[in-house]
Design a protein around this motif. Structure first.
Motif, PDB file in Angstrom:
ATOM      1  N   TYR A  77     -42.835  24.057  43.821  1.00 50.41           N
ATOM      2  CA  TYR A  77     -43.160  25.312  43.140  1.00 50.41           C
ATOM      3  C   TYR A  77     -44.035  26.204  44.016  1.00 50.41           C
ATOM      4  O   TYR A  77     -43.803  27.418  44.092  1.00 50.41           O
ATOM      5  CB  TYR A  77     -43.863  25.037  41.816  1.00 50.41           C
ATOM      6  N   ARG A  78     -45.018  25.631  44.659  1.00 48.03           N
ATOM      7  CA  ARG A  78     -45.922  26.440  45.479  1.00 48.03           C
ATOM      8  C   ARG A  78     -45.184  27.165  46.593  1.00 48.03           C
ATOM      9  O   ARG A  78     -45.575  28.260  47.002  1.00 48.03           O
ATOM     10  CB  ARG A  78     -47.029  25.544  46.040  1.00 48.03           C
TER      11      ARG A  78
ATOM     12  N   ASP B  77     -48.493  16.013  31.503  1.00 48.08           N
ATOM     13  CA  ASP B  77     -49.005  16.130  32.867  1.00 48.08           C
ATOM     14  C   ASP B  77     -49.408  17.586  33.134  1.00 48.08           C
ATOM     15  O   ASP B  77     -48.643  18.516  32.857  1.00 48.08           O
ATOM     16  CB  ASP B  77     -47.939  15.697  33.875  1.00 48.08           C
TER      17      ASP B  77
ATOM     18  N   ASP C 235     -44.459  19.898  41.977  1.00 47.83           N
ATOM     19  CA  ASP C 235     -45.635  20.748  42.144  1.00 47.83           C
ATOM     20  C   ASP C 235     -45.637  21.397  43.523  1.00 47.83           C
ATOM     21  O   ASP C 235     -45.896  22.601  43.660  1.00 47.83           O
ATOM     22  CB  ASP C 235     -46.896  19.908  41.934  1.00 47.83           C
TER      23      ASP C 235
ATOM     24  N   LEU D 190     -43.103  14.260  40.037  1.00 48.60           N
ATOM     25  CA  LEU D 190     -43.984  15.339  39.590  1.00 48.60           C
ATOM     26  C   LEU D 190     -44.729  15.968  40.770  1.00 48.60           C
ATOM     27  O   LEU D 190     -44.903  17.196  40.826  1.00 48.60           O
ATOM     28  CB  LEU D 190     -44.971  14.824  38.553  1.00 48.60           C
ATOM     29  N   ALA D 191     -45.162  15.147  41.705  1.00 48.74           N
ATOM     30  CA  ALA D 191     -45.845  15.668  42.892  1.00 48.74           C
ATOM     31  C   ALA D 191     -44.896  16.526  43.727  1.00 48.74           C
ATOM     32  O   ALA D 191     -45.284  17.588  44.246  1.00 48.74           O
ATOM     33  CB  ALA D 191     -46.401  14.513  43.725  1.00 48.74           C
TER      34      ALA D 191
ATOM     35  N   GLY E 280     -44.495  27.852  36.778  1.00 49.80           N
ATOM     36  CA  GLY E 280     -44.600  26.572  37.474  1.00 49.80           C
ATOM     37  C   GLY E 280     -43.476  25.639  37.075  1.00 49.80           C
ATOM     38  O   GLY E 280     -42.426  26.079  36.588  1.00 49.80           O
TER      39      GLY E 280
ATOM     40  N   GLU F 198     -44.319   9.744  38.870  1.00 47.70           N
ATOM     41  CA  GLU F 198     -45.461  10.400  39.515  1.00 47.70           C
ATOM     42  C   GLU F 198     -45.029  11.061  40.818  1.00 47.70           C
ATOM     43  O   GLU F 198     -45.429  12.194  41.119  1.00 47.70           O
ATOM     44  CB  GLU F 198     -46.575   9.392  39.760  1.00 47.70           C
TER      45      GLU F 198
ATOM     46  N   ARG G 198     -49.454  19.347  35.682  1.00 48.22           N
ATOM     47  CA  ARG G 198     -48.604  20.079  36.622  1.00 48.22           C
ATOM     48  C   ARG G 198     -47.384  20.686  35.927  1.00 48.22           C
ATOM     49  O   ARG G 198     -46.768  21.623  36.457  1.00 48.22           O
ATOM     50  CB  ARG G 198     -48.169  19.149  37.760  1.00 48.22           C
TER      51      ARG G 198
ATOM     52  N   LYS H 172     -45.936  23.015  33.210  1.00 50.32           N
ATOM     53  CA  LYS H 172     -46.541  24.174  32.546  1.00 50.32           C
ATOM     54  C   LYS H 172     -45.876  24.567  31.237  1.00 50.32           C
ATOM     55  O   LYS H 172     -46.478  25.300  30.436  1.00 50.32           O
ATOM     56  CB  LYS H 172     -46.517  25.377  33.496  1.00 50.32           C
TER      57      LYS H 172
END
Length: 461
Positions: free
Chosen positions: A36-37, A202, A33, A29-30, A128, A26, A204, A206
């Motif tokens: 990526y932004r 998940d 994410d 994955l956070a 993403g 987890e 997030r 893609k």
């Protein structure tokens, strides 16, 4: 399968790793994410600077990482160095070309006017985080040919590598971090196959890409389909190597040996089925079997070694079963065919003739240094035998007859047709297959665009 480095030349377990727990997955994955932004807003010039730096670092590390790859999966050390060099080349290729490959496209002016727009364009935008499920046979190249275009397009990567190459997987994450890519742009997830579904589902994540077995591809495709997520699959291959009477026979036989045993024969794009016109069959078979028998099997760390061990004990056992089944059904052994009495998971270069459809090896992929020979009467039979497989990754054709060449290019069911040479991947050319060899393409402009949001921008008059 434990996550561990097990030396296939000795069978010795050298290092083991604990799989990531749910909490750590987890967290990763956070991080992906968030990365990526930020990463998607960087310029092509910034990404290229980092990718070129990664290539430079890889060149510096070449000898050390080659030894790691050879230790983990058994390829000859000279081939491991070549793999590292190829990866650096691909990084530099995408650093140079990505911006042009993803440049805005302007439709024809007449079509713009016909649509009622004052202007319009097509823009390639990243998607993403992309999950990459990768195999052990080319433990660095398989990853880099995904990671370099994905990162240059503005995506970020999550790598679930094969469980027997954990050190190579961790090296790749460290390499890209040292090159300047921000934390989370590329992460190695030390997880078992059972955890792939949790990551892929998940929201997030893609999209996904997988290189590996047909069962693994089916599983990932089914999960991604249920989640309506894009996938690219590169699965097995049973590539034909067709030799016609006009071929340069000595050269064809020489290349055939390399085409079959590259990477200890453990390559999806290795030529596996040698389909030879009856007029030159005996001469080719003699040269080919002699070349295979002359190869040196031994310690993959030694420079003179041509063939190292297979990557796993299970892989060798499966290969032996295919050979035993074929011999039991009447195949003739022209060379090899018997396991050597030595430690490690070695298997000799082997050539089988007299293959018939009732033999398993006729339809199943032989993942190791075992070649099958087919005698054909003419062009039509050569095409028919070549296409008589559930796979369609690539193909090799040896002819100087233009009519034959046109027919092969038109009718061979494969993602590539290589004429008077052997199949090899290159950053500039699309790579992938049809039928049960998968779908989608890697490399070239086609590969970098697979994980892009291809966006129409339309502006009214």
């Amino acid at each position: 399968m434990p996550i561990a480095t097990v030396n296939p030349a000795t069978g010795e377990t050298l290092k083991t790793y604990d799989a990531l727990g749910e909490e750590e997955i987890e967290r990763r994955l956070a991080i992906a994410d968030a990365a990526y932004r930020s990463h998607r807003t960087t310029t092509f010039a910034e990404r290229a600077l980092r990718m070129n730096r990664a290539a430079d670092l890889l060149d510096e590390d070449q000898q050390d990482i080659a030894r790691v790859m050879t230790t983990e999966m058994g390829k000859p050390i000279k081939q491991a160095r070549a793999e590292a060099a190829k990866c650096a080349k691909a990084m530099r290729w995408y650093a140079e070309h990505a911006e042009g490959l993803l440049a805005d496209e302007e439709p024809a002016e007449r079509d713009v006017k016909d649509s009622g727009a004052s202007w319009a364009l097509v823009r390639y935008r990243p998607l993403g985080p992309v999950l990459a499920v990768m195999p052990w046979n080319f433990p660095m190249w398989q990853v880099v040919r995904f990671a370099a275009p994905a990162l240059m397009a503005g995506n970020v990567g999550l790598l679930k590598h094969a469980s027997n190459v954990p050190q190579t997987a961790l090296y790749l994450e460290d390499l890209l971090r040292r090159a300047g890519f921000a934390e989370g742009c590329f992460q190695t997830l030390l997880i078992g196959s059972g955890a792939v579904e949790r990551v892929l589902r998940d929201p997030r994540v893609k999209a996904a890409t997988l290189t590996g077995s047909e069962p693994a591809g089916r599983s990932v495709a089914a999960i991604a389909g249920d989640e309506v997520k894009k996938t690219v699959l590169e699965l097995g291959g049973s590539d034909p190597f067709i030799v016609m009477p006009s071929a340069e026979l000595d050269r064809a036989a020489e290349v055939a040996v390399t085409a079959r045993v590259q990477n200890n024969g453990q390559s999806c794009i290795a030529a596996k089925r040698f389909i030879v016109h009856t007029d030159v069959f005996d001469a080719f078979a003699e040269r080919f079997a002699a070349g295979m028998a002359a190869l040196k099997v031994g310690d993959p760390m030694e420079e003179e070694t041509d063939i190292g061990p297979l990557s796993t004990e299970q892989g060798r056992a499966g290969l032996e079963e295919l050979v035993e089944d074929a011999v039991g059904a009447g195949a003739q052994v022209l060379c090899g065919g018997e396991r050597p009495d030595r430690p490690g998971w070695f298997y000799p270069p082997t050539v089988l003739a007299g293959i018939t459809p009732r033999m398993r090896i006729h339809q199943e992929e032989a993942f190791g240094p075992v070649a099958t020979l087919y005698r054909v009467a003419d062009l039509d039979e050569a095409v028919a035998v070549a296409n008589d497989t559930p796979f369609g990754l690539s193909s090799n054709v040896w002819t100087h007859n233009g009519v034959e060449l046109d027919r092969f290019v038109q009718d061979l069911e494969a993602g590539g047709v290589y004429v008077n040479g052997m199949t090899a991947s290159h950053p500039a050319f699309p790579f992938g297959g049809v039928k049960r060899s998968g779908y989608g393409r890697e490399l070239s402009e086609h590969g970098i665009r697979e994980f892009c949001n291809i966006t129409t921008v339309w502006h009214g008059a």
